[in-house]
Each structure stands twice: as structure tokens, then as C-alpha cells.
Design an enzyme around this catalytic site. Sequence first.
Site, PDB file in Angstrom:
ATOM      1  N   LYS A   1      -3.488 -59.593  73.900  1.00 13.13           N
ATOM      2  CA  LYS A   1      -4.628 -58.748  74.291  1.00 13.13           C
ATOM      3  C   LYS A   1      -5.044 -59.006  75.744  1.00 13.13           C
ATOM      4  O   LYS A   1      -5.981 -58.386  76.240  1.00 13.13           O
ATOM      5  CB  LYS A   1      -5.810 -58.985  73.350  1.00 13.13           C
ATOM      6  CG  LYS A   1      -5.444 -58.713  71.880  1.00 13.13           C
ATOM      7  CD  LYS A   1      -6.627 -58.469  70.986  1.00 13.13           C
ATOM      8  CE  LYS A   1      -6.164 -58.419  69.527  1.00 13.13           C
ATOM      9  NZ  LYS A   1      -6.960 -57.585  68.663  1.00 13.13           N
TER      10      LYS A   1
ATOM     11  N   ASN B   1     -14.077 -54.843  54.964  1.00 13.78           N
ATOM     12  CA  ASN B   1     -13.719 -56.260  54.791  1.00 13.78           C
ATOM     13  C   ASN B   1     -15.004 -57.048  54.586  1.00 13.78           C
ATOM     14  O   ASN B   1     -16.100 -56.487  54.601  1.00 13.78           O
ATOM     15  CB  ASN B   1     -12.916 -56.759  56.000  1.00 13.78           C
ATOM     16  CG  ASN B   1     -13.680 -56.557  57.287  1.00 13.78           C
ATOM     17  OD1 ASN B   1     -14.733 -57.128  57.499  1.00 13.78           O
ATOM     18  ND2 ASN B   1     -13.164 -55.685  58.151  1.00 13.78           N
TER      19      ASN B   1
ATOM     20  N   PHE C   1     -12.324 -62.709  69.304  1.00 20.14           N
ATOM     21  CA  PHE C   1     -12.353 -63.612  68.162  1.00 20.14           C
ATOM     22  C   PHE C   1     -11.043 -63.437  67.407  1.00 20.14           C
ATOM     23  O   PHE C   1     -10.445 -62.370  67.450  1.00 20.14           O
ATOM     24  CB  PHE C   1     -13.533 -63.285  67.235  1.00 20.14           C
ATOM     25  CG  PHE C   1     -14.762 -64.074  67.576  1.00 20.14           C
ATOM     26  CD1 PHE C   1     -15.511 -63.744  68.682  1.00 20.14           C
ATOM     27  CD2 PHE C   1     -15.136 -65.168  66.805  1.00 20.14           C
ATOM     28  CE1 PHE C   1     -16.634 -64.482  69.010  1.00 20.14           C
ATOM     29  CE2 PHE C   1     -16.256 -65.902  67.121  1.00 20.14           C
ATOM     30  CZ  PHE C   1     -17.010 -65.566  68.230  1.00 20.14           C
TER      31      PHE C   1
ATOM     32  N   ASP D   1      -7.942 -52.517  60.776  1.00 17.52           N
ATOM     33  CA  ASP D   1      -6.764 -52.180  61.569  1.00 17.52           C
ATOM     34  C   ASP D   1      -6.212 -50.800  61.217  1.00 17.52           C
ATOM     35  O   ASP D   1      -5.489 -50.201  62.001  1.00 17.52           O
ATOM     36  CB  ASP D   1      -5.676 -53.242  61.367  1.00 17.52           C
ATOM     37  CG  ASP D   1      -6.072 -54.550  62.049  1.00 17.52           C
ATOM     38  OD1 ASP D   1      -6.764 -54.481  63.074  1.00 17.52           O
ATOM     39  OD2 ASP D   1      -5.705 -55.628  61.541  1.00 17.52           O
TER      40      ASP D   1
ATOM     41  N   LYS E   1     -14.955 -36.545  46.238  1.00 15.91           N
ATOM     42  CA  LYS E   1     -14.462 -37.709  45.500  1.00 15.91           C
ATOM     43  C   LYS E   1     -13.082 -37.369  44.908  1.00 15.91           C
ATOM     44  O   LYS E   1     -12.936 -36.309  44.270  1.00 15.91           O
ATOM     45  CB  LYS E   1     -15.464 -38.039  44.385  1.00 15.91           C
ATOM     46  CG  LYS E   1     -15.124 -39.306  43.658  1.00 15.91           C
ATOM     47  CD  LYS E   1     -16.173 -39.621  42.601  1.00 15.91           C
ATOM     48  CE  LYS E   1     -15.690 -40.775  41.760  1.00 15.91           C
ATOM     49  NZ  LYS E   1     -16.185 -40.724  40.399  1.00 15.91           N
TER      50      LYS E   1
ATOM     51  N   LYS F   1      -2.374 -64.036  70.106  1.00 20.46           N
ATOM     52  CA  LYS F   1      -3.337 -62.928  70.167  1.00 20.46           C
ATOM     53  C   LYS F   1      -3.992 -62.865  71.551  1.00 20.46           C
ATOM     54  O   LYS F   1      -4.166 -61.800  72.124  1.00 20.46           O
ATOM     55  CB  LYS F   1      -4.409 -63.155  69.098  1.00 20.46           C
ATOM     56  CG  LYS F   1      -4.990 -61.913  68.534  1.00 20.46           C
ATOM     57  CD  LYS F   1      -5.812 -62.191  67.281  1.00 20.46           C
ATOM     58  CE  LYS F   1      -5.025 -61.959  66.003  1.00 20.46           C
ATOM     59  NZ  LYS F   1      -5.809 -62.140  64.781  1.00 20.46           N
TER      60      LYS F   1
ATOM     61  N   PRO G   1      -7.297 -47.754  66.862  1.00 21.72           N
ATOM     62  CA  PRO G   1      -7.158 -48.302  68.229  1.00 21.72           C
ATOM     63  C   PRO G   1      -7.662 -49.730  68.282  1.00 21.72           C
ATOM     64  O   PRO G   1      -8.568 -50.102  67.536  1.00 21.72           O
ATOM     65  CB  PRO G   1      -8.062 -47.381  69.054  1.00 21.72           C
ATOM     66  CG  PRO G   1      -8.967 -46.721  68.084  1.00 21.72           C
ATOM     67  CD  PRO G   1      -8.264 -46.669  66.770  1.00 21.72           C
ATOM     68  N   ASP G   2      -7.043 -50.534  69.132  1.00 22.52           N
ATOM     69  CA  ASP G   2      -7.517 -51.917  69.320  1.00 22.52           C
ATOM     70  C   ASP G   2      -8.572 -51.887  70.423  1.00 22.52           C
ATOM     71  O   ASP G   2      -8.272 -51.698  71.610  1.00 22.52           O
ATOM     72  CB  ASP G   2      -6.349 -52.822  69.704  1.00 22.52           C
ATOM     73  CG  ASP G   2      -6.768 -54.289  69.662  1.00 22.52           C
ATOM     74  OD1 ASP G   2      -7.852 -54.611  70.199  1.00 22.52           O
ATOM     75  OD2 ASP G   2      -6.035 -55.097  69.083  1.00 22.52           O
ATOM     76  N   ILE G   3      -9.817 -52.054  70.023  1.00 25.75           N
ATOM     77  CA  ILE G   3     -10.948 -51.887  70.951  1.00 25.75           C
ATOM     78  C   ILE G   3     -10.918 -52.954  72.046  1.00 25.75           C
ATOM     79  O   ILE G   3     -11.063 -52.665  73.238  1.00 25.75           O
ATOM     80  CB  ILE G   3     -12.282 -51.933  70.164  1.00 25.75           C
ATOM     81  CG1 ILE G   3     -12.280 -50.811  69.114  1.00 25.75           C
ATOM     82  CG2 ILE G   3     -13.468 -51.817  71.103  1.00 25.75           C
ATOM     83  CD1 ILE G   3     -13.408 -50.879  68.108  1.00 25.75           C
TER      84      ILE G   3
END
Length: 421
Positions: free
Chosen positions: A363, A232, A345, A301, A311, A359, A327-329
Site C-alpha cells: 500500500k 464484519n 492498520f 474487501d 428480500k 501490506k 476499492p482499496d481506500i
Amino acid sequence: MGQSQTKRTVPEKRIILGVTGGIAAYKAAELARLLIQQGIGVQVAMTEAATRFITPLAMQALTGHPVLVNQWDAADNGMAHIGASRAADAIVIAPATADFIAKLAHGLAGDLLSALCLARDCPLLLAPAMNKQMWENPATQRNIAQLLADSATVLGPCSGAQACGEEGMGRMLEAEELAREVMAFLQVGGPVGERSPTPTLPPERRELNGVKILVTAGPTYEAIDAVRGITNRSSGKMGYAVVQAALEMGAEVTLVSGPTALDKPPGARTVDVTSAAEMFEAVKQRAADADIFVGVAAVADYRAAQPSTQKIKKGDGKLTLELLPNPDILAYVAGLPKPPFCVGFAAESEKLHEHAAAKRAAKKIPLLAANLAQQAIGADENELILFDDAGEHLLPRADKLAQARALLRHTAKLYRQGNLR
Ligand code: CTP
């Protein structure tokens, strides 16, 4: 003749220190003293209201120059409002009250200091100081937004105890911090590279002294094949600014960084990672030892279910890529039996308030800083809204280092409160 003394190489700079009528006016005296110590010439201009809080005589004694107060003074042929700013490299208003900010935003010039600001041909820096309701009032926020759009620099405010007995955003930055910001603005002390890489604040301002902080920053890169991947547009600037602000405040910082073009922050332990899985591993190993965890990274994600080591060759037909969730750290760290104080954040492209609040709840983190992704990613400035148990706190648009400092001051306060419970 003996050895000649080292000459100052910094160019002499001059500012006008504008003092308006708030209780924080007493800090202006210390600010003047610190700037003069750095070789900056300080000419003070005060509003009538400011003279109720600190006397012009005190400011004159500190700066060695008569203080400008009255626009009808015969001195300078009644042209003080023009003449003074011509000799200045910047006008610094500290404290800047809500009333004075409103005047500036509307271009009013009914007193000497506001006339001076309107007639200036140099940059304007403001250090707001007011009660939190006044700060959060949409009128003040509109005025601040207008002044930022007009290229003023806004320093602070920060959160803390207020003269009225309340707690919250609106407190003026301390004199040392303002002096550092002004000197950085004027580039006194040489370019940033020549200075000590992460100067710390004076001991009494190191609100995170000895506190262990773990920060994630930057994007992650999820390989699809040997040459392609999913990533990203995160630059890592906000996370690196958080690291610098934490170091300034005396923290011991470990940075787990995804791939960025930024230099490693001197003074922090940096662990370079590429994928979300690697970031997760690096965080897992260090989270138990951290007092505070700040998840700034834009973690992908999803990852490719079967990345190819070679390749992938193009074919004629459709190509479907299977993705697996990462995984959501942050959620993992917040869910530890004894979690560090967690700060998250949220980058949202729409419905900022709704998504950010959801959120934070999902979390289970005490503090979340939200911004609009399209305004923040890759930019040098952003606007943040902090969500905590007390509600929302706006940090108006400013450069990412100023935002990181404000965020960490707020974090330090909540962290201390948590430890006292
Ligand atoms: N985060 C994380 N691990 C992930 C995803 C996000 O630690 N796998 C952290 C980020 O570092 C940030 C916060 O969670 O502090 C929110 O990230 P964000 O990308 O805004 O939200 P997501 O949880 O990914 O949700 P969505 O993409 O649906 O908005």
C-alpha cells in the site's frame, strides 16, 4: 457571611508515588505537583537509586510528607511497607526502570518500594522509562506481559529523544499526561460523561495542533438484499480512540464512520456511511485537504455484484453469490499525487509480521499498525506492532485509547520529520 465557596465534590484520593532510579525521575516532581493540585494526596516512596536523581527533600517539600526510602527505618515500627499501601487508592511507579519492572514481575521485595508493591492491596500503575533497546529486550517485554497479566496498568512509554542520545520507544510519558491518566484511573473529576468531552493537552503537548486528520473507522456493510448483508465484527472502538487521541493533541478531525454502536465523538466532524463505496466517496472528497490519513476501518474487501432491492426468497437449490472487489481506500489515498501522511492498520489472523510488512509495502504507506484480529476485534484492549522505515516497535497490550495516543505520538513525530525534509 458572604457566598460560601463551592465545595469539592470529588472524594479525596491518595496515591503512593513510587520513584525509581532513572533520569525521568525529575518528571515525578511535576507529576506530584499536578496530582496535589487536583486534591490527590501523594505519599512518595523512592528507591536508593532514585535519590541519586532527585532528592527526597525536594519531594517532601512538594508533597508535605516525609519520603519513604529506607525499609529499615524505625518509623511505622518497620512496617512502612504494609502501612503505607493500606491508606492508598493506588501505587503509581513513575519512572519505572527496567530493573524495577523485572523485580515487580518476579515478586522481589528487597527494598522498601518493591516490598510495598508486593504487600499492596490496591491497584498498581507503571510508567516505564528506559532506553529503547532495554524496552524492546524480550526480557523486559516478558516482564511487562507478566505484570499486565497480574492486572498492573502500564502507562506508555512513548517514542522520542532519549537521555542516551538515541531516538525510540521507551521514553516516559510527560507529567501532564501521566496526571491525566492517573486522575482518569481514580475517576477524579467525576465520571467521564461529566467532564469536558475531549479535554486537550496543555499547549506544549498538542503535537498535532491545527493538523487536519481524516480517520476511517468501524466496519462497512455491503447489502446482499433488502435485509441481508456482508459485514464484519469491527466495533469501531480503535478508530474512535484514534479520533479522541487526535482531538486531545489539538488536531482538526474528520471521521468517516461505518455503522457502529458508538456515540459520535464530540469535537470531530463525523460523516456516517454504510458501504465501502460510500466510505470511498466520503474519503475521496476529503483526502486532498487532509495532512494525515488514518485508515482504521475494517473495509469489506468484496460486495455483492447484484444486490437485490427486495428480500431474496429461499428456493430449493444452491444459491451462488457473486462478489466484486471493493476499492482499496487506503491504497487510493496513499497513491494520490500529494498524499497526506498515511497510517494503515492491519488485522491479521496469522503470520502477523510477514503479512503486515508486506501490506505496508504493497500500500506504500509510511506507517502501519498491526494486531492479531482474534485478540483485537471488539475488545477494549489490544497489542500493536508499529511498522515504519526504522523497523518494528511494540506497543504492549493496553486499552485502545492508550494505544491510540501512543500511535499518534509516533505518527506526529514521523509527520514532522517528513515535513522537515
Ligand atoms: N483498507 C482500505 N480499503 C479496503 C481494505 C482495507 O482502506 N478496501 C485499509 C484498512 O482501513 C486498513 C488497511 O487497509 O488500514 C488494511 O486492512 P486489512 O483489512 O488488514 O487488509 P486488506 O488490505 O483488506 O488485506 P487482507 O484482507 O487480504 O488482509
